[in-house]
Design an enzyme around this catalytic site. Structure first.
Site, PDB file in Angstrom:
ATOM      1  CG  ASP A 194      15.784  -7.252 -28.024  1.00 38.91           C
ATOM      2  OD1 ASP A 194      16.360  -6.667 -29.285  1.00 38.91           O
ATOM      3  OD2 ASP A 194      15.134  -6.181 -27.366  1.00 38.91           O
ATOM      4  CD  GLU A 210      19.954  -5.282 -30.719  1.00 38.09           C
ATOM      5  OE1 GLU A 210      19.485  -4.678 -32.086  1.00 38.09           O
ATOM      6  OE2 GLU A 210      19.395  -5.648 -29.971  1.00 38.09           O
TER       7      GLU A 210
HETATM    8  C1  GLC Z   1      16.047  -3.669 -30.185  1.00 39.47           C
HETATM    9  C2  GLC Z   1      15.379  -4.300 -31.350  1.00 39.47           C
HETATM   10  C3  GLC Z   1      14.359  -3.328 -31.613  1.00 39.47           C
HETATM   11  C4  GLC Z   1      13.217  -2.533 -30.609  1.00 39.47           C
HETATM   12  C5  GLC Z   1      14.665  -2.147 -29.260  1.00 39.47           C
HETATM   13  C6  GLC Z   1      13.820  -2.271 -27.851  1.00 39.47           C
HETATM   14  O1  GLC Z   1      16.948  -3.007 -30.801  1.00 39.47           O
HETATM   15  O2  GLC Z   1      15.988  -4.736 -32.738  1.00 39.47           O
HETATM   16  O3  GLC Z   1      13.398  -2.875 -32.613  1.00 39.47           O
HETATM   17  O4  GLC Z   1      12.705  -1.543 -30.636  1.00 39.47           O
HETATM   18  O5  GLC Z   1      15.533  -3.699 -29.172  1.00 39.47           O
HETATM   19  O6  GLC Z   1      13.348  -3.647 -27.356  1.00 39.47           O
END
Ligand code: GLC
Length: 534
Positions: free
Chosen positions: A204, A267
């Site tokens: 994440d 991500e």
């Molecule tokens: C990422 C996740 C999202 C979350 C954010 C904070 O972007 O995909 O759903 O709110 O991180 O952890």
């Protein structure tokens, strides 16, 4: 390439299925999907032909942000099951040849995590340095101009006399990666799960972690690309810091010390191929980074072809790309790209299934599931609830429609699911499963074809042309021709014998012609099945 004959880069050529655990299958009739529900339906995933599942957050959490606020990194959320359930899921998936990835959140914890509880107990606390604390400005103001992801100030005043940083919600304090103990904690967390057979992590906010040591103000934004920044502020000092790469070099060594190698899938919220490739390092950091420019592009063949080409050119040698159209934040591609048009959904599935590298499908993509309009009173995404014109991420998090029974096969009859089912009901798995012309059957055929024709490894890819809305590319021994227009088009000359068409009639309308929004997979003349890219 023979690189993964021994199962080393097993993700090359693989299809990963992102499974939003709370919405997939509720085994105990409490309205929330759970791990035992996944175990019950593993045969479906195996029938569909996926290689791995990525589970949305499974760790204990107060759920201010549905598990992206972790309070225990080595546990399982009691709503979802137990550690024993997770062990069994990994074991049962393995028996079917599938791997299990978890979601890891290293940028921040929950404020309910014991580290933060201790850190907040006083300025001399043992864990104080695990988080980003800063003194107020001389006038009492916030340390700098950073905003959180809702557009509010990213600094929360604390009665210990300092502010703490939260790039997300105040209940999600950012970790301080300048603190060596944080590195040690996460190395142990990785090992804990890898020892249990977890095949890797989706990471994440992978481009977060380190923050500027001097906490400098972010500069103004001069672009409307959300990947560059938001709320008038460019992401320069609160993310994308160069020091973050060292974390992934360390983690990659840990991942490579296991057999099969464990996967780090980031991500990576960055706007272009160069900055994406930076997270692959010299093929010694993340093995995969999500391609947001691709997912956020329109269904425009010239744009998609350019992004694919630029991505492949930018990645270090031996590394592969990863493609996706939907996720739990962005919404579903059948809505965003395709406006619910079945022909476009089938065409997009064909593209996702035939690009080289790794493909991630979001649960429901395989049945062409569109976003669900969740009435404000039933929304559950606390993070965006009170945002004006907010993102409404719930639209892409609603329960999987398995069948037409009460509870839709997601939960028991009479149980209220945590988020509403689509209303009016959408086409279900049961509706589509045995119909050869359905989107689900098409998706399954595409995944089977991908496996037999593209195999494992990185298929050799070449853009052949984008002419008047028809995108033609070569991928391994195949030539794909995809008509992104409302008009019939001539079949490109490079196309060979048609192996699969997205047309629901399962045959091109007439030889040599592509129907509107039809795509075909053909065998390149002179090439036999699955030989020359392996
Ligand atoms: C990422 C996740 C999202 C979350 C954010 C904070 O972007 O995909 O759903 O709110 O991180 O952890």
């Amino acid at each position: 390439m023979t690189e993964n004959a021994d199962g080393r880069r097993w993700w090359h050529g693989a299809v990963i299925y992102q499974l939003y655990v709370r919405s997939w299958r509720d085994s105990n009739d409490d309205g929330y999907g759970d791990l035992r529900g996944i175990i019950e339906r593993l045969d479906y995933l195996s029938w569909l032909g996926v290689d791995a599942v990525w589970l949305s957050p499974t760790m204990p959490s107060p759920d201010d942000d549905w598990g992206y606020d972790v309070s225990d990194y080595t546990g399982v959320h009691p709503d979802l099951g137990t550690l024993a359930d997770l062990d069994e899921l990994i074991e049962q998936a393995d028996q079917r040849g599938m791997r299990v990835l978890l979601d890891l959140v290293p940028n921040h914890t929950s404020s309910a995590h014991p580290w933060f509880a201790d850190a907040a107990s006083g300025r001399e606390a043992e864990h104080r340095r695990y988080y980003v604390w800063a003194d107020p400005q001389p006038d009492g103001g916030r340390p700098n101009n950073w905003l959180d992801f809702t557009g509010r100030p990213a600094w929360q005043w604390h009665d210990s006399g300092q502010y703490y940083l939260h790039n997300f919600l105040p209940g999600q304090p950012d970790l301080n990666w300048w603190e060596p103990a944080v590195h040690q904690e996460f190395a142990r967390i990785l090992e804990f799960w890898f020892e249990r057979g977890v095949a890797g992590f989706r990471i994440d906010v992978a481009n977060g972690l380190y923050k500027d040591a001097e906490l400098r103000d972010n500069p103004p934004l001069d672009s409307d690309n959300p990947l560059e920044g938001v709320f008038g502020m460019r992401f320069v000092y609160n993310s994308n810091r160069p020091e973050t790469h060292g974390v992934y070099r360390d983690w990659r060594k840990i991942a490579e010390s296991y057999s099969p190698e464990r996967l780090l899938l980031g991500e990576t919220w960055v706007p272009d191929a160069q900055r994406l490739a930076a997270y692959y390092g010299d093929n010694d950091e993340l093995q995969l980074g999500f391609n947001f420019p691709f997912a956020l592009a329109d269904l425009d063949p010239a744009r998609l072809a350019t992004i694919v080409e630029q991505t492949l050119a930018a990645l270090p040698s031996g590394a592969g790309p990863v493609w996706m159209g939907s996720n739990h934040d962005l919404g579903r591609f059948p809505s965003r790209w395709c406006g619910g048009d079945e022909r476009k959904i089938r065409l997009a599935l064909l593209v996702l299934a035939t690009l080289p590298g790794t493909t991630v499908l979001y649960y429901g993509d395989e049945i062409g599931m569109t976003d669900v309009d969740v009435p404000p009173a039933l929304r559950r995404d606390h993070a965006t609830l009170d945002l004006e014109g907010g993102a409404d991420r719930d639209r892409a998090r609603t329960p999987m429609p398995w069948d037409g029974s009460p509870g839709s096969g997601f939960t028991g009859p009479g149980v209220t699911p945590w988020l509403p089912m689509a209303d009016p009901p959408v086409s279900t798995v049961a509706d589509q499963r045995d119909k050869p012309e359905s989107t689900l059957s098409l998706c399954r055929r595409l995944l089977a074809l991908r496996r037999t024709e593209l195999g494992r490894g990185l298929a050799d890819f070449e853009n052949l042309a984008v002419t008047e809305g028809v995108w033609t590319y070569r991928t391994g021994p195949l030539v794909v021709a995809a008509n992104f227009t409302d008009r019939p088009a001539d079949m490109p000359a490079e196309a060979g014998e048609v192996l699969l068409t997205t047309s629901a009639e399962q045959a091109p309308p007439s030889p040599g012609v592509l129907g509107p929004w039809e795509g075909v997979v053909t065998r390149r003349s002179g090439s036999a099945a699955g030989h020359d890219q392996l």
